[in-house]
Design a protein around this motif. Structure first.
Motif, PDB file in Angstrom:
ATOM      1  N   PHE A  52       0.812  -1.222   0.000  1.00 39.19           N
ATOM      2  CA  PHE A  52       0.000   0.000   0.000  1.00 39.19           C
ATOM      3  C   PHE A  52       0.853   1.283   0.000  1.00 39.19           C
ATOM      4  N   PRO A  53       1.946   1.332   0.775  1.00 44.68           N
ATOM      5  CA  PRO A  53       2.817   2.516   0.651  1.00 44.68           C
ATOM      6  C   PRO A  53       3.340   2.699  -0.770  1.00 44.68           C
ATOM      7  N   ALA A  54       3.699   1.592  -1.433  1.00 50.07           N
ATOM      8  CA  ALA A  54       4.213   1.678  -2.804  1.00 50.07           C
ATOM      9  C   ALA A  54       3.148   2.219  -3.755  1.00 50.07           C
ATOM     10  N   VAL A  55       1.899   1.774  -3.555  1.00 50.07           N
ATOM     11  CA  VAL A  55       0.794   2.232  -4.406  1.00 50.07           C
ATOM     12  C   VAL A  55       0.561   3.727  -4.223  1.00 50.07           C
ATOM     13  N   VAL A  56       0.518   4.170  -2.958  1.00 53.59           N
ATOM     14  CA  VAL A  56       0.281   5.588  -2.671  1.00 53.59           C
ATOM     15  C   VAL A  56       1.438   6.442  -3.186  1.00 53.59           C
TER      16      VAL A  56
END
Length: 380
Positions: free
Chosen positions: A1-5
């Protein structure tokens, strides 16, 4: 999720930076294109291809206004003058509709016109060369000749497909002369490059591409001088259009790049490419081209999405990597078939497209195969 954001912020920044750098290069090239247009380059091309197109559209009377619009549209497309080509194309479609006895069904002439448009034949793939320059390619024009060869294959296959459907005599002397002459030229180019050592192909291609493009620039200026147009004012008019186009694409480019960035960061892109690589590997073929294949998949659907996919591939693998160059060639090999069908047929309320989409997709497939083959020939 951090990578997506994080990818949403990174790709939004990338989209804006590309658009910012694009303003200068687009202004330069559209300024030069405007000089060529006002200097009469489109009219010269119209006279060169006129006899050929008259035979491809036998249902249109020679003195009908549609004939002139069709020839002018293709001449503008060949020069990469999208701003001029689209209005001329819509005008041609409207004029052909006047001759169409069944108003909600595409006529033979309209289908031939549309498929040739979807094949994407262009002497100067301007936006691709500009994007490669902005993204830092060592030689932005090194993909010029492979794109020219691939899009020629797409156009020829599309033309032959529609001609078979419409029972057009491809053995007509004029048609044979044009197609045979062009095929011999393209075949000669391919033969020449195949005879070169692999390490020389890229160097010769780059020199030849830059020579052709520089010659066209000089020709545009020479025609402008011959017509005695004000070169500076004409250039400024075209440059203003380039600036406006570059500014207008910012929101679209950011939206597409963010969507593609999230798609890759989520892992979905890896699964897609991995699946295709696995299927290709089963055939025993090399799989290096698969990293660029999403660009080819998106191009018939959306030019903006294909551009975003090419930029994302370049950002991931490098602008001068094999995948980066292959993505550039694949983007230039075909056109946005479904978009063109929607715009051109929608403008005259045609609902029954008959075999137009089928023929267009056959041309796209031929262009993709040719792009892969020429990509390996020039860069692998």
């Amino acid at each position: 999720f951090p990578a997506v954001v994080n990818s949403t912020f990174d790709m939004a920044k990338t989209g804006f930076e590309i658009s910012l750098y694009l303003t200068g290069v687009m202004s330069l090239w559209l300024g030069l294109m405007k000089i060529g247009e006002k200097g009469g380059m489109v009219n010269i091309l119209s006279k060169l291809v006129g006899p050929f197109f008259v035979r491809l559209f036998p249902a249109i009377p020679r003195d009908h206004p549609a004939t002139g619009s069709i020839i002018m549209n293709f001449s503008a497309n060949i020069l990469g003058l999208d701003n001029a080509a689209t209005p001329l194309g819509l005008k041609a479609m409207t004029e052909m509709q006047d001759l169409n006895p069944d108003k909600d069904t595409a006529s033979n002439a309209q289908i031939m016109f549309l498929v040739l448009n979807t094949s994407g034949l262009s002497i100067i793939p301007l936006t691709i060369l500009v994007d490669r320059s902005v993204l830092g390619a060592a030689n932005p024009t090194d993909v010029f000749i492979p794109i020219l060869l691939a899009t020629f294959c797409s156009t020829i296959v599309g033309l032959i497909t529609v001609a078979i459907y419409q029972k057009i005599n491809l053995f007509d002397r004029v048609i044979l002369a044009y197609l045979g002459g062009l095929t011999l030229i393209i075949g000669g180019i391919v033969y020449y490059f195949m005879s070169l050592p692999q390490e020389q192909i890229g160097e010769v291609s780059t020199v030849a591409s830059n020579f052709i493009i520089f010659t066209l620039i000089i020709s545009f200026i020479a025609l402008g001088l011959r017509k005695r147009i004000n070169l500076y004012e004409t250039f400024i008019d075209g440059a203003k259009e380039g600036f406006q186009i570059a500014i207008k694409i910012i929101p679209y480019l950011i939206a597409i790049l963010v969507a593609i960035g999230v798609f890759r960061a989520s892992g979905a892109m890896s699964y897609l490419i991995g699946s295709i690589e696995f299927l290709v590997s089963l055939t025993g073929a090399d799989t290096d081209f698969v990293k660029a294949l999403p660009t080819a998949i998106m191009k018939p659907l959306s030019g903006g999405a294909a551009r975003g996919m090419m930029i994302e591939t370049i950002n991931t693998h490098g602008v001068d990597s094999f995948a980066g160059k292959m993505a550039s060639i694949l983007r230039g090999a075909t056109e946005t078939t479904f978009y063109i069908v929607a715009v051109y047929f929608g403008s005259v309320n045609i609902r029954k497209t008959r075999y137009a989409i089928t023929a267009g997709l056959i041309a796209d497939f031929a262009g993709i195969i040719a792009a892969i083959l020429f990509g390996y020939m020039f860069f692998h």
